[in-house]
Design an enzyme around this catalytic site. Structure first.
Site, PDB file in Angstrom:
ATOM      1  N   THR A  48       2.091  -1.913  -0.579  1.00 53.64           N
ATOM      2  CA  THR A  48       3.151  -1.457   0.330  1.00 53.64           C
ATOM      3  C   THR A  48       4.175  -2.554   0.617  1.00 53.64           C
ATOM      4  O   THR A  48       3.936  -3.732   0.400  1.00 53.64           O
ATOM      5  CB  THR A  48       2.545  -0.958   1.660  1.00 53.64           C
ATOM      6  OG1 THR A  48       1.887  -2.036   2.323  1.00 53.64           O
ATOM      7  CG2 THR A  48       1.558   0.177   1.420  1.00 53.64           C
ATOM      8  N   ASP A  49       5.317  -2.113   1.132  1.00 50.62           N
ATOM      9  CA  ASP A  49       6.387  -3.049   1.495  1.00 50.62           C
ATOM     10  C   ASP A  49       6.410  -3.251   3.012  1.00 50.62           C
ATOM     11  O   ASP A  49       5.507  -2.797   3.722  1.00 50.62           O
ATOM     12  CB  ASP A  49       7.737  -2.547   0.969  1.00 50.62           C
ATOM     13  CG  ASP A  49       8.134  -1.181   1.532  1.00 50.62           C
ATOM     14  OD1 ASP A  49       7.566  -0.725   2.557  1.00 50.62           O
ATOM     15  OD2 ASP A  49       9.047  -0.563   0.961  1.00 50.62           O
ATOM     16  N   GLY A  50       7.434  -3.892   3.504  1.00 53.10           N
ATOM     17  CA  GLY A  50       7.557  -4.181   4.935  1.00 53.10           C
ATOM     18  C   GLY A  50       7.632  -2.943   5.807  1.00 53.10           C
ATOM     19  O   GLY A  50       7.314  -2.984   6.995  1.00 53.10           O
ATOM     20  N   VAL A  66       5.260   1.506   3.303  1.00 52.15           N
ATOM     21  CA  VAL A  66       5.141   2.514   2.252  1.00 52.15           C
ATOM     22  C   VAL A  66       5.029   1.823   0.895  1.00 52.15           C
ATOM     23  O   VAL A  66       5.355   0.642   0.754  1.00 52.15           O
ATOM     24  CB  VAL A  66       6.324   3.504   2.262  1.00 52.15           C
ATOM     25  CG1 VAL A  66       6.382   4.275   3.571  1.00 52.15           C
ATOM     26  CG2 VAL A  66       7.639   2.786   2.009  1.00 52.15           C
TER      27      VAL A  66
END
Length: 148
Positions: free
Chosen positions: A14-16, A19
């Site tokens: 996931t990213d920041g 997601v």
């Protein structure tokens, strides 16, 4: 039935925003591709270590319909088909809880590692494509019968 790969989304995927990062979705699709090769009897170590040919991805895209979050249980179905004697494409459907959340495509070309010229796909790759093509056609016929 088409090849389906099961995987859990991890925090590192996931990213920041929490997601799945877009590039990780393609990486997950590649995991499914590798797993399908292995299930069909292709030795991955031999396939990827010092071969005389390579089958690089020359095109990739992914479309997201819904976000994927850490902990989601994925079903990644793949549908490969041959385009030319040296090129094939793999379409992927990523499903979470029976909902299509993303689709992806990778296009691969077989090349000689030394000359970098295109080469025909090996017999084992043709067999992998043929096996999956037949399974995909059977799945499409079943879906059509369900609609009718």
């Amino acid at each position: 039935m088409c090849f389906t790969y099961h995987r859990t989304i991890r925090l590192a995927d996931t990213d920041g925003a929490g997601v799945v990062y877009f590039a990780h979705a393609l990486s997950i699709c590649h995991e499914a591709y590798e797993a399908s090769l292995e299930v069909s009897g292709i030795n991955l170590k031999d396939f990827f270590t010092h071969p005389s040919v390579a089958i690089p991805i020359v095109h990739a895209n992914v479309d997201f319909f819904r976000p994927m979050f850490c902990g989601d249980q994925l079903e990644v179905s793949l549908f490969p088909h041959q385009i030319t004697p040296n090129k094939f494409e793999v379409s992927y459907e990523i499903i979470v809880a029976d909902v299509l959340v993303a689709k992806a495509v990778t296009r691969h070309v077989c090349i000689d590692l030394v000359s970098r010229n295109k080469r025909d796909l090996s017999a084992e790759m043709i067999q992998w494509l043929e096996t999956n093509r037949q399974e995909t056609k059977a799945l499409e016929r079943r879906k059509l019968r369900e609609i009718l």
